[in-house]
Design an enzyme around this catalytic site. Structure first.
Site, PDB file in Angstrom:
ATOM      1  N   HIS A 120      53.841  26.955  27.028  1.00  0.00           N
ATOM      2  CA  HIS A 120      54.321  27.371  28.367  1.00  0.00           C
ATOM      3  C   HIS A 120      54.086  28.865  28.604  1.00  0.00           C
ATOM      4  O   HIS A 120      54.828  29.486  29.365  1.00  0.00           O
ATOM      5  CB  HIS A 120      55.809  27.060  28.556  1.00  0.00           C
TER       6      HIS A 120
ATOM      7  N   SER B 121      35.378  48.481  38.636  1.00  0.00           N
ATOM      8  CA  SER B 121      35.725  48.288  40.041  1.00  0.00           C
ATOM      9  C   SER B 121      34.974  49.324  40.859  1.00  0.00           C
ATOM     10  O   SER B 121      34.761  50.450  40.407  1.00  0.00           O
ATOM     11  CB  SER B 121      37.234  48.468  40.214  1.00  0.00           C
TER      12      SER B 121
ATOM     13  N   GLU C  41      36.448  35.465  33.611  1.00  0.00           N
ATOM     14  CA  GLU C  41      36.829  34.933  34.926  1.00  0.00           C
ATOM     15  C   GLU C  41      35.710  34.061  35.490  1.00  0.00           C
ATOM     16  O   GLU C  41      35.957  33.028  36.124  1.00  0.00           O
ATOM     17  CB  GLU C  41      37.126  36.080  35.886  1.00  0.00           C
TER      18      GLU C  41
END
Ligand code: ARG
Length: 467
Positions: free
Chosen positions: A162, A283, A296
Site C-alpha cells: 500500500h 526542466s 515516466e
C-alpha cells in the site's frame, strides 16, 4: 481500348475507371507496410522455390527472380526510394519493381499466391523475427538486474505494501522480483514461438492454391515447421498478432510497475535512487530540476501498448471470414508495439545498470514500525499465543502514535505493562537485520534465500541463452 480514368492498378482488369484519390488515401498502405519489406522478399524467395519444385518456374527463372528481389532489398537498404505513388502496398510495390527490372518473368512470382496468404505469411515471419529480438532484449535486462542484485547483496531497505512501510527486505530481494517476472515474459515469447509455426502460403485467397506446390518444402525454407492445415484459417485469423501484442503489453506492464517505483524512489522525499543524467531530463523553466523522464515514459508508453492490443481485438472481433480488408489495419499496432517494446527494454536495462542506489538513505528512512510483525513473532516464540501477541503489539504501536513516538521508544515498563515478557531481551533481538535473517524460507528475503534465488536465476539464464 480507351484509357480508363483515375489511377491504373495492377488488378484493374475488370474495372471501368481507376481509383478515386480519396479511396487511395484510405486504402494505400505502402507508407507503413513497407516495414514488411524484408519478410516480403524472404517470403517470395521461399515461394519461388516452391514454384521451381512444382515446375512453374525453371531454375534459371528462379535465379533471375532471386537476383531481382535481392537487388530491390539492397537498393532500399542503400537508401534508394524505389516506390511510386501508384504502389498500393509493399507486396504490389515489390512485384512492380521486379517486373520493371526483369520483365514479364517478374509477374510469374505471384503464381498460385494471393495477397491474402502472402500478407499472412509476411506478417507471421515479421512477428517471429521480432519476437526473437525482443526476447534477447528481455534476457539482457535480466542479466543487468541479476548483476545489480548481486553487486548490492546484503543491503537492507523498507519493503512496501500500500506504499506504506511494511517489512524490512534485502534490496537484492526486491531486484530479483523483477528478474523472475521477466523470466515469465521470456517464457511467454517462447510459447508464442512454439505455437505459431504454420506456413500460410499455398492457401491462396481462401480455398487453397490450385497449382501443385510443395508446401512442406516452402515451410522449412522459411523457418516454419509445417503448412497450415486449413486455408480459411490461414488467411483469416489474427490470433498470432493478438498474442504477440498481449505478450508485449505484459512486458511493458512489468516494466511500468518498476518504473513507477523508480519514479517514487527518485523523488527528493524518498531519495533511494539517483538515475544517471543520461536517463533524466531537465526542466525548461526550473533550473534545479532533474526529472525521471525515462521511467515516466516507460509508464506512459506501456499504456499505448495496451491500447494496441485492444485495437487489434476490436479490429478482428467482427470481421467476417475469411479475409476482409479490415485486416490491413492489423499492422500498425504490431509495428508500434514492436518498436516501443524494444526501446523500453533497452532504456530499462541501461538505466538500471547506470543508476546509483542510495542505501544510506534507504536505511535512514526505515521506521521501527517495520518490526511490528517481528515483535509479534518473537512474543509467539516466547510462548505468547499469536492473537494476544498481535493485540499487544497493536496497542504498543497505537499508544506510541498518540504520543507522536515510535513503539520502540516506549519504556521497558510500558512494554511490560502491555504484557511483553522480558522487554529488554526482546528489544535486543528486534533489529532489521534479525527480521531479515528470520526469513530464509524458500522465496523469502533472508540472505540464504536470496543467494538461492541467484542460483535459480543463473540456471534460468543458462536455459534461456541455450534456446
Ligand atoms: N495490403 C493488404 C493487407 O495488408 C493486402 C491484402 C489485400 N488483399 C485483398 N484481397 N485486397 O491486408
Amino acid at each position: 481500348m480507351a484509357e480508363k480514368k483515375g489511377k491504373k492498378m495492377m488488378w484493374d482488369g475488370r474495372f471501368d475507371c481507376g481509383m478515386a484519390q480519396s479511396m487511395i488515401d484510405l486504402s494505400f498502405s505502402l507508407d507503413f507496410d513497407k516495414e514488411l519489406l524484408e519478410e516480403d522478399i524472404q517470403g517470395s524467395l521461399g515461394h519461388g522455390k516452391g514454384l521451381v519444385e512444382s515446375g512453374v518456374l525453371t531454375k534459371t527463372d528462379y535465379a533471375k527472380i532471386r537476383k531481382g528481389l535481392l537487388g530491390i532489398l539492397d537498393d532500399v537498404h542503400a537508401g534508394k526510394n524505389l516506390w511510386l505513388p501508384t504502389d498500393e502496398d509493399v507486396h504490389m510495390a515489390v512485384e512492380r519493381v521486379l517486373t520493371d527490372r526483369i520483365g514479364d518473368l517478374g509477374k510469374k512470382i505471384h503464381t498460385g499466391r494471393s495477397r491474402n496468404d502472402q500478407v499472412s505469411t509476411d506478417f507471421k515471419l515479421y512477428m517471429r523475427h521480432r519476437a526473437v529480438e525482443i526476447r534477447a532484449l528481455v534476457v539482457e535486462l535480466q542479466k543487468n538486474v541479476l548483476d545489480v542484485a548481486k553487486k548490492n547483496f546484503g543491503k537492507i531497505m523498507p519493503g512496501y505494501t500500500h506504499l506504506q512501510q511494511a517489512q524490512p527486505i534485502l534490496f537484492s530481494h526486491y531486484m530479483m522480483s523483477l528478474f523472475f517476472a521477466l523470466s515469465r515474459d521470456v517464457k511467454r515469447l517462447d510459447n508464442f514461438l512454439d505455437l505459431h509455426v504454420e506456413l500460410p502460403l499455398g492457401s491462396g485467397a481462401i480455398a487453397g492454391s490450385a497449382f501443385p506446390y510443395h508446401r512442406q518444402l516452402v515451410a522449412e525454407e522459411l523457418g516454419f515447421e509445417r503448412p497450415s492445415a486449413n486455408s480459411i484459417d490461414a488467411v483469416s485469423h489474427r490470433d498470432m498478432a493478438l498474442e504477440f501484442l498481449n505478450d508485449l503489453a505484459i512486458i511493458a506492464n512489468t516494466l511500468s510497475r518498476y518504473a513507477e517505483d523508480f519514479v517514487i524512489w527518485s523523488s527528493s522525499e524518498f531519495g533511494y535512487l539517483t538515475l544517471s543524467d543520461a536517463f533524466s531530463s531537465g526542466s525548461s523553466m526550473m533550473p534545479q530540476k532533474k526529472n525521471p523522464d525515462s521511467m515516466e515514459l516507460i509508464r506512459g508508453k506501456s499504456g499505448r501498448m495496451l491500447g494496441n492490443y485492444t485495437a487489434m481485438f476490436t479490429l478482428v472481433k467482427g470481421a467476417p471470414l475469411s479475409y476482409s480488408r479490415d485486416l490491413q489495419e492489423d499492422k500498425q499496432p504490431v509495428f508500434d508495439s514492436t518498436h516501443t517494446a524494444k526501446v523500453l527494454l533497452r532504456v530499462m536495462s541501461e538505466a538500471i545498470a547506470s543508476a546509483r542506489w542510495n542505501f544510506d538513505r534507504m536505511e535512514d528512512r526505515m521506521l521501527p514500525a517495520l518490526l511490528a510483525t517481528d515483535l509479534a513473532d518473537i512474543l509467539v516464540e516466547d510462548g505468547v499465543p499469536f492473537r494476544d501477541a498481535h493485540r499487544i503489539v497493536g496497542s504498543l504501536v497505537g499508544e506510541a502514535a498518540k504520543l507522536g513516538e515510535q513503539f520502540t521508544d516506549l519504556s521497558d515498563e510500558a512494554w511490560a505493562a502491555k504484557g511483553v515478557p522480558n522487554p529488554k531481551d526482546v528489544k535486543k533481538r528486534l533489529t532489521f537485520a534479525y527480521s531479515v535473517s528470520r526469513r530464509n524460507i524458500e522465496g523469502g528475503t533472508g540472505a540464504n534465500s536470496v543467494k538461492n534465488q541467484f542460483k535459480k536465476a543463473e540456471a534460468i539464464l543458462k536455459k534461456e541463452l541455450k534456446k
